[in-house]
Design a protein around this motif. Structure first.
Motif, short mmCIF file in Angstrom:
data_model
loop_
_atom_site.label_atom_id
_atom_site.label_comp_id
_atom_site.label_asym_id
_atom_site.label_seq_id
_atom_site.Cartn_x
_atom_site.Cartn_y
_atom_site.Cartn_z
N VAL A 1 0.76 -1.21 -0.04
CA VAL A 1 -0.11 -0.07 -0.05
C VAL A 1 0.83 1.28 -0.09
O VAL A 1 0.66 2.30 -0.82
CB VAL A 1 -1.13 -0.09 1.39
N ARG B 1 2.86 1.62 -3.38
CA ARG B 1 2.08 1.70 -4.44
C ARG B 1 1.61 3.43 -4.36
O ARG B 1 1.01 4.11 -5.29
CB ARG B 1 0.89 1.07 -4.62
N ASP B 2 1.43 3.63 -3.10
CA ASP B 2 0.86 5.15 -2.76
C ASP B 2 2.19 6.11 -3.51
O ASP B 2 1.72 7.21 -3.82
CB ASP B 2 0.42 5.31 -1.51
N GLU B 3 3.31 5.91 -3.11
CA GLU B 3 4.29 6.65 -3.65
C GLU B 3 4.95 6.50 -4.98
O GLU B 3 4.94 7.49 -5.57
CB GLU B 3 5.54 6.61 -2.69
#
Length: 210
Positions: A73, A76-78
């Protein structure tokens, strides 16, 4: 891979050193794949990802300090384009669904590493989803993608490889009528017009891969 293409850069994240060493050993002979970093938990994984900028990350799920799910998470967010393959000993559909929803493109059982690791890395690097057969069946069933059984996915994979019903029957040690029945179920469940259409749908949804 052409000679002037850079190798696929790999980050391995697993809290068991033996697994990391085993993966490194499998990757070593491959000229188109290069191990660029290792981590033993989710927090290290995030830091190593920033440092190494890998093309594909192999991520264990069960780790101390921060789980593989949380690391996926965060990464993938960054890094929206991060390609991640989950490594696990578990076939449970909840594990698969959580990992895929978190952004993983591949899901590989550790007992299949020696057979499927390299092709899975290359498939995910090429932008395709890559799921172990058992997981593909569960994901398909629980995400509304046709509800195919494991046996039906086996048939669909053999169709994709160019086999006729008679050849599929011989390979699976079942009757040709059984194969025809499974093909009919596949077409019905996927809403496919014919065998070729079913393969196209299966590839698009990540139920099978070539």
């Amino acid at each position: 891979m052409s000679n002037d293409s850079p190798p696929i850069r790999i980050l391995v994240v697993d809290d068991h050193q033996l697994i990391r060493v085993g993966i490194a050993t499998l990757l070593l002979p491959e000229s188109d794949i290069k191990l660029v970093g290792e981590a033993s938990n989710g927090r290290e994984a995030i830091a190593k990802f920033r440092e190494c900028d890998p093309d594909v990350t192999l991520m264990d799920l069960q780790m101390p300090e921060m789980s593989g799910f949380d690391a996926i998470v965060a990464i993938r967010d960054e890094f929206l384009g991060a390609r991640i393959i989950v490594l696990t000993t578990y076939t449970g559909d909840i594990q698969a669904l959580r990992a895929i929803k978190a952004g993983a493109q591949g899901y590989l059982l550790k007992n299949l590493l020696h057979k499927e690791l390299l092709q899975t890395i290359r498939a995910v690097h090429a932008g395709r989803k890559a799921l172990a057969a058992e997981v593909a069946a569960q994901v398909a069933e629980h995400t509304g993608e046709g509800g195919l059984t494991l046996k039906e996915i086996e048939v669909l994979r053999l169709i994709a490889a160019g086999n006729a019903n008679k050849e599929i029957a011989a390979q699976l040690s079942v009757t040709e009528e059984t194969v025809k029945s499974r093909v009919k179920n596949i077409l019905d469940k996927l809403g496919a017009n014919d065998r070729t259409h079913a393969v196209t749908i299966g590839l698009k949804r990540g139920i099978i891969d070539l």
